[in-house]
Motif scaffolding. Structure first.
Motif, mmCIF file in Angstrom:
data_model
loop_
_atom_site.group_PDB
_atom_site.id
_atom_site.type_symbol
_atom_site.label_atom_id
_atom_site.label_comp_id
_atom_site.label_asym_id
_atom_site.label_seq_id
_atom_site.Cartn_x
_atom_site.Cartn_y
_atom_site.Cartn_z
ATOM 1 N N HIS A 97 0.836 -1.200 0.000
ATOM 2 C CA HIS A 97 0.000 0.000 0.000
ATOM 3 C C HIS A 97 0.874 1.255 0.000
ATOM 4 C CE1 HIS A 97 -2.246 3.287 2.021
ATOM 5 N NE2 HIS A 97 -3.238 2.863 1.243
ATOM 6 N N GLN A 98 1.928 1.248 0.792
ATOM 7 C CA GLN A 98 2.851 2.376 0.822
ATOM 8 C C GLN A 98 3.552 2.561 -0.524
ATOM 9 O OE1 GLN A 98 5.482 1.560 4.087
ATOM 10 N NE2 GLN A 98 3.869 1.724 5.650
ATOM 11 N N GLU A 99 3.884 1.448 -1.129
ATOM 12 C CA GLU A 99 4.555 1.508 -2.435
ATOM 13 C C GLU A 99 3.654 2.124 -3.494
ATOM 14 O OE1 GLU A 99 5.429 -2.289 -4.418
ATOM 15 O OE2 GLU A 99 7.513 -1.621 -4.520
ATOM 16 N N LEU A 100 2.381 1.735 -3.502
ATOM 17 C CA LEU A 100 1.438 2.290 -4.460
ATOM 18 C C LEU A 100 1.178 3.764 -4.170
ATOM 19 C CD1 LEU A 100 -0.178 1.305 -6.917
ATOM 20 C CD2 LEU A 100 -2.114 0.909 -5.398
ATOM 21 N N THR A 101 1.098 4.100 -2.894
ATOM 22 C CA THR A 101 0.922 5.502 -2.508
ATOM 23 C C THR A 101 2.072 6.349 -3.034
ATOM 24 O OG1 THR A 101 -0.289 4.892 -0.503
ATOM 25 C CG2 THR A 101 0.693 7.086 -0.565
ATOM 26 N N ALA A 102 3.294 5.849 -2.882
ATOM 27 C CA ALA A 102 4.472 6.589 -3.355
ATOM 28 C C ALA A 102 4.421 6.800 -4.864
ATOM 29 C CB ALA A 102 5.742 5.840 -2.966
ATOM 30 N N ILE A 103 3.899 5.826 -5.596
ATOM 31 C CA ILE A 103 3.766 5.968 -7.049
ATOM 32 C C ILE A 103 2.843 7.127 -7.386
ATOM 33 C CG2 ILE A 103 2.844 4.865 -9.134
ATOM 34 C CD1 ILE A 103 3.832 2.192 -8.012
ATOM 35 N N VAL A 105 2.102 9.665 -5.487
ATOM 36 C CA VAL A 105 2.729 10.927 -5.083
ATOM 37 C C VAL A 105 3.681 11.410 -6.162
ATOM 38 C CG1 VAL A 105 4.337 11.973 -3.430
ATOM 39 C CG2 VAL A 105 2.450 10.545 -2.607
ATOM 40 N N ARG A 106 4.467 10.482 -6.727
ATOM 41 C CA ARG A 106 5.396 10.862 -7.806
ATOM 42 C C ARG A 106 4.650 11.353 -9.040
ATOM 43 N NH1 ARG A 106 8.144 6.137 -6.035
ATOM 44 N NH2 ARG A 106 7.309 4.926 -7.798
ATOM 45 N N ARG A 107 3.422 10.926 -9.194
ATOM 46 C CA ARG A 107 2.627 11.363 -10.345
ATOM 47 C C ARG A 107 1.903 12.691 -10.092
ATOM 48 N NH1 ARG A 107 -0.088 5.661 -12.499
ATOM 49 N NH2 ARG A 107 1.902 4.632 -13.012
ATOM 50 N N GLY A 108 2.021 13.233 -8.877
ATOM 51 C CA GLY A 108 1.491 14.569 -8.655
ATOM 52 C C GLY A 108 0.432 14.709 -7.582
ATOM 53 N N LEU A 109 -0.022 13.607 -6.982
ATOM 54 C CA LEU A 109 -1.021 13.717 -5.918
ATOM 55 C C LEU A 109 -0.346 14.061 -4.595
ATOM 56 C CD1 LEU A 109 -3.337 10.640 -6.635
ATOM 57 C CD2 LEU A 109 -3.571 12.985 -7.468
ATOM 58 N N ASP A 110 -1.074 14.785 -3.745
ATOM 59 C CA ASP A 110 -0.510 15.004 -2.411
ATOM 60 C C ASP A 110 -0.685 13.728 -1.588
ATOM 61 O OD1 ASP A 110 -3.165 15.005 -1.296
ATOM 62 O OD2 ASP A 110 -3.363 17.107 -1.870
ATOM 63 N N MET A 111 0.057 13.636 -0.494
ATOM 64 C CA MET A 111 0.128 12.393 0.268
ATOM 65 C C MET A 111 -1.233 11.890 0.759
ATOM 66 S SD MET A 111 1.842 9.859 1.393
ATOM 67 C CE MET A 111 3.566 10.317 1.200
ATOM 68 N N PRO A 112 -2.075 12.733 1.374
ATOM 69 C CA PRO A 112 -3.362 12.203 1.852
ATOM 70 C C PRO A 112 -4.226 11.642 0.717
ATOM 71 C CG PRO A 112 -2.888 14.325 2.870
ATOM 72 C CD PRO A 112 -1.883 14.140 1.790
ATOM 73 N N LEU A 113 -4.283 12.358 -0.401
ATOM 74 C CA LEU A 113 -5.093 11.883 -1.518
ATOM 75 C C LEU A 113 -4.487 10.630 -2.132
ATOM 76 C CD1 LEU A 113 -7.474 12.206 -3.402
ATOM 77 C CD2 LEU A 113 -6.109 13.798 -4.785
ATOM 78 N N ALA A 114 -3.167 10.594 -2.275
ATOM 79 C CA ALA A 114 -2.509 9.410 -2.830
ATOM 80 C C ALA A 114 -2.762 8.187 -1.969
ATOM 81 C CB ALA A 114 -1.009 9.676 -2.960
ATOM 82 N N ARG A 115 -2.704 8.383 -0.643
ATOM 83 C CA ARG A 115 -2.960 7.270 0.285
ATOM 84 C C ARG A 115 -4.400 6.777 0.156
ATOM 85 N NH1 ARG A 115 -1.574 9.709 4.605
ATOM 86 N NH2 ARG A 115 0.613 9.035 4.575
ATOM 87 N N GLN A 116 -5.338 7.721 0.003
ATOM 88 C CA GLN A 116 -6.754 7.354 -0.122
ATOM 89 C C GLN A 116 -7.018 6.622 -1.431
ATOM 90 O OE1 GLN A 116 -9.416 10.688 -0.048
ATOM 91 N NE2 GLN A 116 -11.253 9.424 0.192
ATOM 92 N N VAL A 117 -6.429 7.118 -2.528
ATOM 93 C CA VAL A 117 -6.606 6.464 -3.832
ATOM 94 C C VAL A 117 -6.050 5.053 -3.790
ATOM 95 C CG1 VAL A 117 -5.902 6.510 -6.245
ATOM 96 C CG2 VAL A 117 -6.660 8.615 -5.134
ATOM 97 N N ALA A 118 -4.840 4.902 -3.246
ATOM 98 C CA ALA A 118 -4.231 3.581 -3.162
ATOM 99 C C ALA A 118 -5.083 2.631 -2.335
ATOM 100 C CB ALA A 118 -2.828 3.695 -2.566
#
Length: 231
Positions: A97-103, A105-118
């Motif tokens: 889950h953390q790995e997908l979140t980091a992906i 984030v690198r694509r432009g999402l902020d951390m909370p939104l990236a974590r929620q999407v993942a």
């Protein structure tokens, strides 16, 4: 109330069109060059036609075999990667889950939104999400060996049919110029079509394919003249 709509993206169809055009180019160039080489050796007309047909069949089968083996290897690699990814998900779901979140984030999402999407995507289909966004494997580009082999064989045979028909119908005295002119005109049209499909300039695409195809047919004719004279 505005109606929903789906934008008509044609990337997949464009890729197939370009692949089909390239296969047809191969069929025309290789078969026309083969006919030119054999005809330049002053071979009997019937033998030239037989050579053209044999070249079309052999080339189509070769293209199908090569494409099947190549895409099968790609499919095996994809399957192995998916098995490994599933094992990683089973072993440490939170780390994945953390790995997908980091992906994201690198694509432009902020951390909370990236974590929620993942989180939402992994709840729906964890392996599918990682396959698509981490490995680059999706339903559009996943390997299909039989489909690729059939498409390659058909596109090659379609292109090769032109020099076969010209070889069969053209009188022997004008066989060589008929093959050359018909092949180059068809290749120029296909080169322009491939360039337009890819969004490139048509002129350079046409010039490239005509130049290299002329070189191929000229080299084959030279071999035919050389060995015909020796014989």
């Amino acid at each position: 109330m505005p109606r929903g709509h789906k934008e008509p993206h044609r990337l997949e169809s464009v890729n197939w069109l370009r692949a089909a055009v390239l296969g047809a180019n191969d069929g025309i160039v290789s078969t026309a060059s083969l006919v030119a080489g054999v005809a330049s050796a002053h071979t009997a007309h019937g033998s030239v036609v037989l050579t053209a047909i044999a070249g079309m069949v052999a080339g189509a089968m070769s293209m199908a075999t090569g494409e099947y083996v190549s895409v099968s290897s790609q499919r095996d690699t994809e399957k192995a990667a998916l098995v490994q990814e599933q094992a990683e998900l089973d072993a440490d779901f939170s780390r994945e889950h953390q790995e997908l979140t980091a992906i994201y984030v690198r694509r432009g999402l902020d951390m909370p939104l990236a974590r929620q999407v993942a989180e939402k995507l992994m709840e729906h289909d964890a392996l599918g999400a990682h396959a698509r966004d981490e490995l680059g494997i999706s339903g559009i580009n996943s390997a299909r060996p039989l489909q690729a082999a059939l498409a390659s064989a058909c596109s090659f045979a379609t292109g090769a049919a032109l020099p076969v028909f010209v070889a069969a119908l053209a009188p022997e005295p004008v066989l060589l110029p008929s093959i050359a002119v018909s092949a180059l005109v068809s290749l120029a049209a296909l080169g322009g079509l491939a360039a337009r499909a890819g969004g490139a300039k048509v002129g350079p695409g046409v010039i490239r394919v005509v130049f290299w195809s002329s070189l191929a047919m000229g080299a084959s004719s030279g071999v035919g003249v050389l060995f015909g004279a020796v014989a």
